[in-house]
Design an enzyme around this catalytic site. Structure first.
Site, PDB file in Angstrom:
ATOM      1  N   HIS A  31       1.588 -16.573 -28.481  1.00 16.57           N
ATOM      2  CA  HIS A  31       0.542 -16.283 -27.541  1.00 16.57           C
ATOM      3  C   HIS A  31      -0.179 -17.359 -26.970  1.00 16.57           C
ATOM      4  O   HIS A  31      -0.473 -18.064 -27.823  1.00 16.57           O
ATOM      5  CB  HIS A  31      -0.359 -14.908 -27.861  1.00 16.57           C
ATOM      6  CG  HIS A  31      -0.969 -14.352 -26.662  1.00 16.57           C
ATOM      7  ND1 HIS A  31      -2.198 -14.800 -26.091  1.00 16.57           N
ATOM      8  CD2 HIS A  31      -0.936 -13.260 -26.157  1.00 16.57           C
ATOM      9  CE1 HIS A  31      -2.626 -13.965 -25.376  1.00 16.57           C
ATOM     10  NE2 HIS A  31      -2.081 -12.981 -25.118  1.00 16.57           N
ATOM     11  N   CYS A  58       1.275 -13.470 -21.485  1.00 17.21           N
ATOM     12  CA  CYS A  58       0.598 -14.783 -21.938  1.00 17.21           C
ATOM     13  C   CYS A  58       1.501 -15.641 -22.918  1.00 17.21           C
ATOM     14  O   CYS A  58       1.093 -16.072 -23.873  1.00 17.21           O
ATOM     15  CB  CYS A  58      -0.583 -14.397 -22.521  1.00 17.21           C
ATOM     16  SG  CYS A  58      -1.753 -13.658 -21.484  1.00 17.21           S
ATOM     17  N   GLN A  60      -0.747  -8.973 -33.395  1.00 19.87           N
ATOM     18  CA  GLN A  60       0.113  -7.776 -33.357  1.00 19.87           C
ATOM     19  C   GLN A  60       0.742  -7.428 -34.414  1.00 19.87           C
ATOM     20  O   GLN A  60       1.545  -6.591 -34.678  1.00 19.87           O
ATOM     21  CB  GLN A  60       1.270  -8.576 -32.416  1.00 19.87           C
ATOM     22  CG  GLN A  60       0.987  -9.062 -31.199  1.00 19.87           C
ATOM     23  CD  GLN A  60       0.789  -7.662 -30.030  1.00 19.87           C
ATOM     24  OE1 GLN A  60       1.010  -6.744 -30.216  1.00 19.87           O
ATOM     25  NE2 GLN A  60      -0.086  -8.256 -28.986  1.00 19.87           N
ATOM     26  N   LYS A  64      -6.527  -3.740 -29.966  1.00 17.75           N
ATOM     27  CA  LYS A  64      -5.248  -3.641 -30.174  1.00 17.75           C
ATOM     28  C   LYS A  64      -4.993  -2.591 -31.320  1.00 17.75           C
ATOM     29  O   LYS A  64      -3.862  -2.163 -31.518  1.00 17.75           O
ATOM     30  CB  LYS A  64      -4.204  -4.732 -30.127  1.00 17.75           C
ATOM     31  CG  LYS A  64      -4.300  -5.682 -29.125  1.00 17.75           C
ATOM     32  CD  LYS A  64      -3.191  -6.767 -29.427  1.00 17.75           C
ATOM     33  CE  LYS A  64      -3.657  -7.944 -28.345  1.00 17.75           C
ATOM     34  NZ  LYS A  64      -3.431  -7.888 -27.142  1.00 17.75           N
ATOM     35  N   ASP A 105      -2.003 -15.860 -36.546  1.00 16.82           N
ATOM     36  CA  ASP A 105      -2.220 -15.018 -35.560  1.00 16.82           C
ATOM     37  C   ASP A 105      -1.791 -13.523 -35.719  1.00 16.82           C
ATOM     38  O   ASP A 105      -0.381 -13.530 -35.632  1.00 16.82           O
ATOM     39  CB  ASP A 105      -1.798 -15.605 -34.242  1.00 16.82           C
ATOM     40  CG  ASP A 105      -2.109 -14.394 -33.093  1.00 16.82           C
ATOM     41  OD1 ASP A 105      -2.748 -13.628 -33.336  1.00 16.82           O
ATOM     42  OD2 ASP A 105      -1.588 -14.885 -31.756  1.00 16.82           O
TER      43      ASP A 105
END
Lengths: 417, 130
Positions: free
Chosen positions: A131, A374, A211, A234, A208
């Site tokens: 992202h 993104c 997700q 999220k 990261d």
């Protein structure tokens, strides 16, 4: 390509849905089908009520007042930190820093660690799956200090090119910044293996997990990375909540990211001493109510069970893949199997721009993301300007996927393709 | 039912008018919407202060491409001053469909490229470094 279709779910989805009032809303006269969970999730009553309670019963600024309201709010805030620590199996609460979102988390590491540790000529390895939040900070840091940014490619199924990654790590790297799960394609990277490989090459590893943390069990000690970031919004929590986890030894050596109140232990007119971890990194009044909301969201997710949620999403992915592949003119991007992935499916309909598709889906009450997610470098790699993305969560049903598929047929009819 | 995707919009999208390269173009401007990947190049041939001919090239969503196609029909034969005076309300009125806020940029990329061409810009004011 063959698709494994799973049909069973262990979740009581009807009961879960009853906790999410927004799912009863109607859009253009039809019950809303919310399939944009990779962008943000909806919030259950339990989270909304936890936040409401703070405002109605004991709101006061944290870490400051010596009166009951402040003490109660501080306790709730620090209890939320403890929940985050347990949720990702952090060895210590001192290693959990509240931030607004994963983007702020990456920037915190890029500024507070990167600027003192990445030097001219150093190599930063990242991937085309990132992202922008885990890409642009490193690209700019590399530019500022004269470091080299190395971007690892994916294969045609959207899987990370491990051969290329290994070869680049062998050349030496100061940092590996890698996503655990791709927001554009749903690909899950084997971060534990990759982190070990990166450490062997002498690199520090930032994951990261924006997700991943909402959808699968994440254990920072098992992954053995050095930094891990994620967003609360999220994962059923409000926007404005998120966390950075970092190894204590690294965090201790880092300079603060933001300067101001609450992050100090003593200030004189000539110098300042920093507060201890984790508050050294939490300058100013933090979004403490959002953090408390994140704690409530973690309670909710733990009660349902992350493994069950992940299995449910994979069942939905399998169902959606098999439905989409049966429609002429539909191209699915990324992995075509349910192995090593999260509940994200990216696709396009031949002859229909994703924005036109999403506009027609909206008329049918179906919310999906259309765009570049993104993820400009990934879109360029796929050779498309944009994709249509459906992303699932614990409250989605197979019936809702059928509504999406009906909308795809509707779009094809409108466009005559 | 699908207010935005009326037959004439889809017809302009699938069978764009004045599409292609313009030989002897005197004015040309290219721009894009990075958000959605819409791309447009608007080319004019101006003689005696009039639009003798116009062509556009591009790719993107139905709204951006239909808007450009409709706009080229609108400006043929107009004076350069008339072209410079065209505003967003006129472009949206010519489209004749309700445009949701998120899609306004798609609908107006045609006008932006037309203005860039008509005023002989090499870069949009404020976006010079792009």
């Amino acid at each position: 390509m063959a698709v494994t279709v799973r049909t069973a779910t262990t979740l009581d989805v009807a009961r879960i849905r009853a906790d999410f009032p927004i799912l009863e809303q109607r859009v253009n006269g039809k019950r809303v089908v919310y399939l944009d969970n990779a962008a943000t999730s909806q919030k259950p009553r339990q989270v909304l009520e936890a936040m409401q309670r703070v405002f109605e019963e004991h709101n006061a600024n944290i870490h400051r007042g010596v009166y009951e309201f402040s003490e109660r709010t501080t306790a709730a805030f620090e209890e939320a930190r403890a929940k985050v620590a347990r949720f990702i199996n952090a060895p210590s609460e001192r290693e959990v820093i509240f931030v607004r979102n994963a983007t702020e988390g990456v920037n915190l590491v890029a500024y507070a660690w990167g600027r003192d540790n990445i030097r001219r000529g150093d190599r930063i390895v990242t991937t085309v799956l990132e992202h922008h939040s885990d890409f642009v900070p490193w690209q700019q840091l590399a530019k500022d200090v004269g470091a080299e940014l190395v971007v690892i490619d994916v294969d045609d199924d959207g899987r990370l090119r491990r051969d290329q990654l290994s070869a680049e790590l062998r050349k030496g790297a100061k940092l590996l910044a890698i996503t655990q799960a791709s927001n554009g394609l749903g690909t899950v990277n084997p971060v534990r293996e990759i982190a070990a490989e990166a450490h062997a090459a002498g690199a520090t590893v930032l994951v990261d997990a924006a997700q991943a943390v909402p959808h699968t069990p994440v254990d920072v000690q098992d992954l053995a990375a050095d930094f891990l970031v994620f967003s609360g919004h999220k994962m059923l929590a409000p926007p404005g909540s998120g966390a950075v986890w970092g190894r204590e030894a690294l965090l201790e050596r880092m300079r603060p990211f933001l300067y101001g109140g609450d992050m100090i232990s003593r200030v004189t007119v000539t110098k300042t001493e920093w507060n201890e971890l984790p508050w050294k990194f939490e300058a100013g009044t933090s979004s403490y109510v959002d953090a408390i909301g994140l704690g409530a969201a973690i309670d909710y997710l733990c009660a349902v069970g992350l493994r069950a949620i992940h299995d449910h999403e994979l069942m939905l992915v399998a169902q959606l893949l098999s439905r989409l592949e049966a429609i002429p003119g539909v191209t699915v991007y990324g992995p075509r199997t349910v192995e090593d992935r999260v509940g994200v499916v990216s696709f396009n309909i031949e002859g229909i721009h994703p924005h036109d598709a999403a506009t027609i889906f909206d008329r049918e009450g179906v919310c999906v993301r259309a765009g570049h997610h993104c993820n400009h470098p990934l879109m360029t790699r796929l050779g498309v300007p944009a994709t249509t993305r459906a992303s699932m969560y614990l409250y989605n049903t197979v019936d809702e996927l059928d509504r999406l598929v009906d909308a795809v047929h509707k779009a094809k009819k409108v466009f005559g393709v | 039912m699908d207010d935005m995707y009326r037959d004439y919009i889809l017809d302009h999208y699938k069978n764009p008018r004045n599409f292609g390269e313009l030989e002897g173009a005197t004015h040309s401007y290219h721009d894009s919407n990075p958000l959605c990947g819409d791309e447009l190049t608007m080319s004019l041939r101006i003689g005696n202060g009039h639009v003798d001919d116009v062509r556009f090239q591009g790719k993107g969503c139905a709204i951006s491409q239909a808007s450009a196609s409709i706009l080229t029909e609108e400006i043929k034969g107009k004076t350069l001053d008339e072209v410079k005076a065209i505003d967003r309300d006129q472009v949206l009125a010519n489209l004749g469909i309700p445009i949701s806020p998120a899609r306004v940029k798609c609908a107006l990329l045609s006008l932006k490229t037309l203005k860039g061409a008509a005023w002989g810009l090499t870069a949009w004011p404020g976006e010079e470094k792009k």
